[in-house]
Design a protein around this motif. Structure first.
Motif, PDB file in Angstrom:
ATOM      1  N   SER A   8       0.840  -1.192   0.000  1.00  0.00           N
ATOM      2  CA  SER A   8       0.000   0.000   0.000  1.00  0.00           C
ATOM      3  C   SER A   8       0.878   1.247   0.000  1.00  0.00           C
ATOM      4  O   SER A   8       2.032   1.199   0.428  1.00  0.00           O
ATOM      5  CB  SER A   8      -0.916   0.002   1.221  1.00  0.00           C
ATOM      6  OG  SER A   8      -0.160  -0.024   2.403  1.00  0.00           O
ATOM      7  N   PRO A   9       0.323   2.357  -0.491  1.00  0.00           N
ATOM      8  CA  PRO A   9       1.110   3.591  -0.468  1.00  0.00           C
ATOM      9  C   PRO A   9       1.401   4.016   0.972  1.00  0.00           C
ATOM     10  O   PRO A   9       0.573   3.824   1.864  1.00  0.00           O
ATOM     11  CB  PRO A   9       0.195   4.627  -1.136  1.00  0.00           C
ATOM     12  CG  PRO A   9      -0.909   3.863  -1.770  1.00  0.00           C
ATOM     13  CD  PRO A   9      -0.997   2.551  -1.068  1.00  0.00           C
ATOM     14  N   LYS A  10       2.577   4.563   1.189  1.00  0.00           N
ATOM     15  CA  LYS A  10       2.900   5.096   2.512  1.00  0.00           C
ATOM     16  C   LYS A  10       1.903   6.201   2.846  1.00  0.00           C
ATOM     17  O   LYS A  10       1.386   6.875   1.953  1.00  0.00           O
ATOM     18  CB  LYS A  10       4.325   5.655   2.538  1.00  0.00           C
ATOM     19  CG  LYS A  10       5.382   4.578   2.465  1.00  0.00           C
ATOM     20  CD  LYS A  10       6.775   5.176   2.601  1.00  0.00           C
ATOM     21  CE  LYS A  10       7.787   4.067   2.481  1.00  0.00           C
ATOM     22  NZ  LYS A  10       8.628   3.939   3.636  1.00  0.00           N
ATOM     23  N   THR A  11       1.637   6.387   4.120  1.00  0.00           N
ATOM     24  CA  THR A  11       0.652   7.391   4.523  1.00  0.00           C
ATOM     25  C   THR A  11       1.083   8.801   4.137  1.00  0.00           C
ATOM     26  O   THR A  11       0.239   9.679   3.985  1.00  0.00           O
ATOM     27  CB  THR A  11       0.397   7.328   6.039  1.00  0.00           C
ATOM     28  OG1 THR A  11       1.638   7.474   6.726  1.00  0.00           O
ATOM     29  CG2 THR A  11      -0.252   6.008   6.429  1.00  0.00           C
ATOM     30  N   VAL A  13       2.437   9.597   1.296  1.00  0.00           N
ATOM     31  CA  VAL A  13       2.418   9.705  -0.164  1.00  0.00           C
ATOM     32  C   VAL A  13       0.983   9.908  -0.635  1.00  0.00           C
ATOM     33  O   VAL A  13       0.067   9.226  -0.170  1.00  0.00           O
ATOM     34  CB  VAL A  13       3.005   8.423  -0.811  1.00  0.00           C
ATOM     35  CG1 VAL A  13       2.865   8.447  -2.315  1.00  0.00           C
ATOM     36  CG2 VAL A  13       4.457   8.258  -0.409  1.00  0.00           C
ATOM     37  N   ASP A  15      -2.278   9.518  -2.783  1.00  0.00           N
ATOM     38  CA  ASP A  15      -2.846   8.338  -3.438  1.00  0.00           C
ATOM     39  C   ASP A  15      -3.997   8.796  -4.332  1.00  0.00           C
ATOM     40  O   ASP A  15      -5.158   8.767  -3.922  1.00  0.00           O
ATOM     41  CB  ASP A  15      -3.316   7.334  -2.389  1.00  0.00           C
ATOM     42  CG  ASP A  15      -3.869   6.049  -2.987  1.00  0.00           C
ATOM     43  OD1 ASP A  15      -3.805   5.891  -4.222  1.00  0.00           O
ATOM     44  OD2 ASP A  15      -4.377   5.221  -2.224  1.00  0.00           O
ATOM     45  N   GLN A  17      -5.410   7.414  -6.859  1.00  0.00           N
ATOM     46  CA  GLN A  17      -6.370   6.347  -7.134  1.00  0.00           C
ATOM     47  C   GLN A  17      -7.308   6.173  -5.933  1.00  0.00           C
ATOM     48  O   GLN A  17      -8.514   6.013  -6.097  1.00  0.00           O
ATOM     49  CB  GLN A  17      -5.647   5.038  -7.449  1.00  0.00           C
ATOM     50  CG  GLN A  17      -6.578   3.941  -7.924  1.00  0.00           C
ATOM     51  CD  GLN A  17      -5.830   2.679  -8.328  1.00  0.00           C
ATOM     52  OE1 GLN A  17      -4.634   2.535  -8.061  1.00  0.00           O
ATOM     53  NE2 GLN A  17      -6.530   1.774  -8.981  1.00  0.00           N
ATOM     54  N   GLY A  18      -6.768   6.229  -4.742  1.00  0.00           N
ATOM     55  CA  GLY A  18      -7.591   6.152  -3.538  1.00  0.00           C
ATOM     56  C   GLY A  18      -8.568   7.318  -3.460  1.00  0.00           C
ATOM     57  O   GLY A  18      -9.734   7.143  -3.094  1.00  0.00           O
ATOM     58  N   ARG A  37      -7.413   4.260   0.639  1.00  0.00           N
ATOM     59  CA  ARG A  37      -6.097   4.010   0.069  1.00  0.00           C
ATOM     60  C   ARG A  37      -6.212   2.761  -0.791  1.00  0.00           C
ATOM     61  O   ARG A  37      -6.843   1.793  -0.391  1.00  0.00           O
ATOM     62  CB  ARG A  37      -5.055   3.774   1.155  1.00  0.00           C
ATOM     63  CG  ARG A  37      -4.975   4.844   2.236  1.00  0.00           C
ATOM     64  CD  ARG A  37      -4.421   6.135   1.777  1.00  0.00           C
ATOM     65  NE  ARG A  37      -2.969   6.043   1.646  1.00  0.00           N
ATOM     66  CZ  ARG A  37      -2.222   7.019   1.173  1.00  0.00           C
ATOM     67  NH1 ARG A  37      -2.755   8.138   0.770  1.00  0.00           N
ATOM     68  NH2 ARG A  37      -0.927   6.875   1.071  1.00  0.00           N
ATOM     69  N   GLY A  39      -4.197  -0.266  -2.803  1.00  0.00           N
ATOM     70  CA  GLY A  39      -2.922  -0.973  -2.876  1.00  0.00           C
ATOM     71  C   GLY A  39      -3.038  -2.185  -3.777  1.00  0.00           C
ATOM     72  O   GLY A  39      -3.927  -2.260  -4.619  1.00  0.00           O
ATOM     73  N   SER A  67       7.585  -4.279  -4.031  1.00  0.00           N
ATOM     74  CA  SER A  67       7.182  -2.940  -3.592  1.00  0.00           C
ATOM     75  C   SER A  67       8.295  -1.942  -3.885  1.00  0.00           C
ATOM     76  O   SER A  67       9.445  -2.321  -4.094  1.00  0.00           O
ATOM     77  CB  SER A  67       6.874  -2.935  -2.096  1.00  0.00           C
ATOM     78  OG  SER A  67       8.065  -3.023  -1.341  1.00  0.00           O
ATOM     79  N   GLU A  72       6.061   2.961  -0.898  1.00  0.00           N
ATOM     80  CA  GLU A  72       5.105   1.936  -0.493  1.00  0.00           C
ATOM     81  C   GLU A  72       5.556   1.196   0.762  1.00  0.00           C
ATOM     82  O   GLU A  72       6.752   1.028   0.996  1.00  0.00           O
ATOM     83  CB  GLU A  72       4.914   0.902  -1.616  1.00  0.00           C
ATOM     84  CG  GLU A  72       4.274   1.472  -2.855  1.00  0.00           C
ATOM     85  CD  GLU A  72       4.214   0.475  -4.004  1.00  0.00           C
ATOM     86  OE1 GLU A  72       3.162   0.417  -4.654  1.00  0.00           O
ATOM     87  OE2 GLU A  72       5.215  -0.236  -4.245  1.00  0.00           O
TER      88      GLU A  72
END
Length: 81
Positions: A8-11, A13, A15, A17-18, A37, A39, A67, A72
């Motif tokens: 999953s993307p780091k918090t 970063v 997102d 798409q999210g 989020r 992933g 990853s 991520e």
């Protein structure tokens, strides 16, 4: 053994798409949903036993291939086959 890797993307970063999925969910009337989020999940089989050495190999695969450690996070689960 079955290995499932959750990426999953780091918090810290963004997102996009999210954010798009969150907007779509809200447009369907679900206003209480937030902080979406998006992933990916990777599953594979690996021969061997669940040992610290095996976990180190899986960790190396996750960090070096499955990853992007810059943007991520990942975690994995090992299930006896």
């Amino acid at each position: 053994m079955k290995v499932t890797v959750f990426v999953s993307p780091k918090t810290t970063v963004l997102d996009p798409q999210g954010a798009a999925v969150e907007q779509a969910i809200k447009s369907l009337g679900h206003q209480t949903v937030g902080a979406v989020r998006v992933g990916k999940t990777v599953t594979f089989e690996i021969d061997g036993e669940d040992t610290p050495e095996m976990r180190a190999q899986v960790d190396q695969l996750c960090d070096g291939l499955l990853s992007n450690p810059v943007i991520e996070d990942y975690r994995f689960e090992i299930e006896a086959g």
